[in-house]
Design an enzyme around this catalytic site. Structure first.
Site, short mmCIF file in Angstrom:
data_model
loop_
_atom_site.label_atom_id
_atom_site.label_comp_id
_atom_site.label_asym_id
_atom_site.label_seq_id
_atom_site.Cartn_x
_atom_site.Cartn_y
_atom_site.Cartn_z
N TYR A 231 -43.17 -10.46 14.21
CA TYR A 231 -43.79 -11.30 13.18
C TYR A 231 -44.19 -10.41 12.02
O TYR A 231 -44.30 -9.18 12.17
CB TYR A 231 -45.00 -12.06 13.73
N HIS B 232 -44.03 -5.21 14.05
CA HIS B 232 -43.72 -5.37 12.63
C HIS B 232 -42.50 -4.53 12.25
O HIS B 232 -42.27 -3.45 12.80
CB HIS B 232 -44.90 -4.94 11.76
#
Length: 317
Positions: free
Chosen positions: A245, A292
């Protein structure tokens, strides 16, 4: 002679009036430009359309914030968001949202766009490249100053400023915010929304996938919640599904591109010696991890600078 002078003066006055009227007609801003959402800045994010790359990614129809009017999720958005959940036991999304909007504002709080507005925004990350930068005064001059997670201002004012209008957090990064600051929740799971409710009411949620603060000091009338559709848009369109995400910092930058007219970015990227750490500690942080897409996010931020969509301040350049 007096009559001649009178008529000559009247003639010159009439000519002058005609010239002024013609100039006004030529230089006035057409009404249809207002309808297109033009702003009063010299350069505005949404007006710079020379970049095909940016135009393909930038979608103003995606609403950044969750409200009572738009909280119903389509099947693909709910499926995406459900895939981010870290806990198998889920609460009912609709019930949680209804309870949430009984406590917090249920309408978008920044719909004040007009042709006379030039909103400048500073997105302030937590990179160590802010140390010694002396950016503090410049940051505080912006209309909106958006900070990320736990980044402090006290004792760092000369480099990072003291003004905070918005602070992006998630439960695991929560900090107290001033009464005048908007708390912007980045919800990656339903439990994040439940924690937000609990933090202002029962204070019974003390753990998500790790220990979290049971409560925070914040103004409940200044709470915003990012829309799951916006998180999906940033993750899949801007980051091409890289990482599990998007980071809170990258979400804040794209959020700023949606609500601001000019966006300046501070405290992102490595220090001058190539290290990655926060300005408030010396602990090295991993540039790329399984959550990430740090490298791709960084390259995208640099590309935004190259396309003149943001101005990136890195302290050492």
């Amino acid at each position: 002679m007096k009559v001649l002078m009178y008529y000559r003066g009247s003639y010159m006055t009439a000519v002058t009036c005609v010239i002024i009227i013609c100039m006004l007609l030529v230089f006035q801003t057409p009404i249809d430009e207002f309808s297109e959402g033009r702003c009063a800045c010299k350069d505005c994010v949404r007006e710079q359309t020379h970049s095909a790359w940016f135009n393909e990614l930038y979608d103003l129809s995606i609403q950044p914030l969750l409200t009572r009017e738009n909280y119903v999720l389509s099947g693909d958005i709910y499926k995406y968001w459900k895939g981010l959940q870290k806990n198998k036991k889920e609460s009912n999304y609709t019930v949680v949202v209804e309870k949430m909007f009984s406590l917090f504002p249920d309408k978008t709080q920044y719909l004040d766009a007009s042709p006379k507005r030039c909103r400048t925004c500073a997105v302030v990350g937590n990179s160590g490249n802010l140390k010694g930068s002396r950016y503090g005064h410049l940051i505080d001059l912006h209309d909106f100053v958006i900070r990320i997670n736990m980044g402090p201002t006290k004792s760092y004012e000369k480099d990072v400023g003291s003004k905070t209008t918005h602070r992006f957090i998630y439960p695991e990064s929560a900090v107290d915010v001033e009464n005048s600051t908007y708390l912007v929740l980045s919800p990656f799971k339903i439990l994040d929304m439940e924690w937000l409710i609990s933090a202002f009411t029962t204070k019974n949620i003390t753990r998500t996938y790790k220990k979290v603060r049971p409560s925070i000091n914040a103004n409940r009338h200044k709470v915003m919640i990012l829309h799951p559709a916006f998180i999906k848009y940033v993750h899949e369109i801007w980051l091409l599904k890289r990482g599990k995400y998007p980071s809170t910092g990258f979400l804040a930058i794209i959020f700023a591109l949606h609500i601001c007219d000019q966006v300046n970015v501070f405290g992102f990227g490595a220090t001058s010696d190539g290290n990655w750490h926060h300005y408030f500690d010396e602990t090295l942080t991993p540039f790329e991890n399984d959550s990430h897409a740090g490298d791709f996010e960084n390259k995208t931020i640099i590309r935004l600078q190259q396309e003149n969509k943001i101005l990136l301040y890195r302290g050492w350049t």
